[in-house]
Design a protein around this motif. Structure first.
Motif, PDB file in Angstrom:
ATOM      1  N   LEU A   1     -40.483 -41.792-134.733  1.00 32.12           N
ATOM      2  CA  LEU A   1     -40.760 -42.601-135.918  1.00 32.12           C
ATOM      3  C   LEU A   1     -42.222 -43.050-135.944  1.00 32.12           C
ATOM      4  CD1 LEU A   1     -39.748 -43.925-138.492  1.00 32.12           C
ATOM      5  CD2 LEU A   1     -38.903 -45.840-137.101  1.00 32.12           C
TER       6      LEU A   1
ATOM      7  N   VAL B   1     -44.873 -40.836-137.531  1.00 31.28           N
ATOM      8  CA  VAL B   1     -44.977 -40.865-138.994  1.00 31.28           C
ATOM      9  C   VAL B   1     -45.576 -42.190-139.467  1.00 31.28           C
ATOM     10  CG1 VAL B   1     -43.686 -40.750-141.154  1.00 31.28           C
ATOM     11  CG2 VAL B   1     -43.032 -39.290-139.233  1.00 31.28           C
ATOM     12  N   LEU B   2     -45.090 -43.308-138.924  1.00 35.82           N
ATOM     13  CA  LEU B   2     -45.550 -44.618-139.394  1.00 35.82           C
ATOM     14  C   LEU B   2     -47.029 -44.855-139.111  1.00 35.82           C
ATOM     15  CD1 LEU B   2     -42.548 -46.967-138.516  1.00 35.82           C
ATOM     16  CD2 LEU B   2     -43.076 -45.835-140.695  1.00 35.82           C
TER      17      LEU B   2
ATOM     18  N   VAL C   1     -37.738 -42.676-143.111  1.00 36.97           N
ATOM     19  CA  VAL C   1     -39.082 -43.099-143.503  1.00 36.97           C
ATOM     20  C   VAL C   1     -39.099 -43.510-144.972  1.00 36.97           C
ATOM     21  CG1 VAL C   1     -41.480 -42.348-143.819  1.00 36.97           C
ATOM     22  CG2 VAL C   1     -40.239 -41.770-141.708  1.00 36.97           C
TER      23      VAL C   1
END
Length: 118
Positions: free
Chosen positions: A8, A11-12, A89
């Motif tokens: 995660l 992407v963040l 997301v």
């Protein structure tokens, strides 16, 4: 960080839709997996351990404390991150966008020329 958290974070950290996230962000007596300061949104990636023992009660108390201080908490199952990262997301971004303030703080009124007045 656990594998789902690493996945995660990849992407963040790219600032989806311009949103800035921090990882392992300290907040009072807690450390948040991820935090979007502009939206005052915490994202917690919960593995199976969050369903064991007194953990559900601890998480509930923690979420309530953060809520009392203006921070909303999203709890995302770790399996969801691994199964469908794109949906996770999109959900996080949508929740963050919904919490953004409508207006940026102003330093004063705009110049009269911008108001269409003379």
């Amino acid at each position: 960080m656990t594998l789902p958290e690493v996945v995660l974070w990849r992407v963040l950290r790219e600032r989806p839709e311009g949103l800035r996230f921090r990882r392992q962000h300290p907040a009072w007596a807690y450390v948040l997996d991820f935090h979007c300061p502009a939206a005052r949104l915490a994202v917690e990636v919960d593995g199976e351990v969050h369903g064991r023992g007194n953990r559900p009660e601890r998480d509930t108390r923690r979420d309530a404390f953060l809520g009392e201080h203006g921070v909303a908490v999203l709890r995302i199952p770790a399996g969801d991150v691994l199964r469908d990262l794109d949906s996770v997301v999109r959900y996080i971004v949508a929740q963050a966008r919904d919490r953004l303030p409508l207006h940026l703080p102003a330093d004063g009124p705009p110049p009269q020329a911008q108001l269409g007045e003379e």
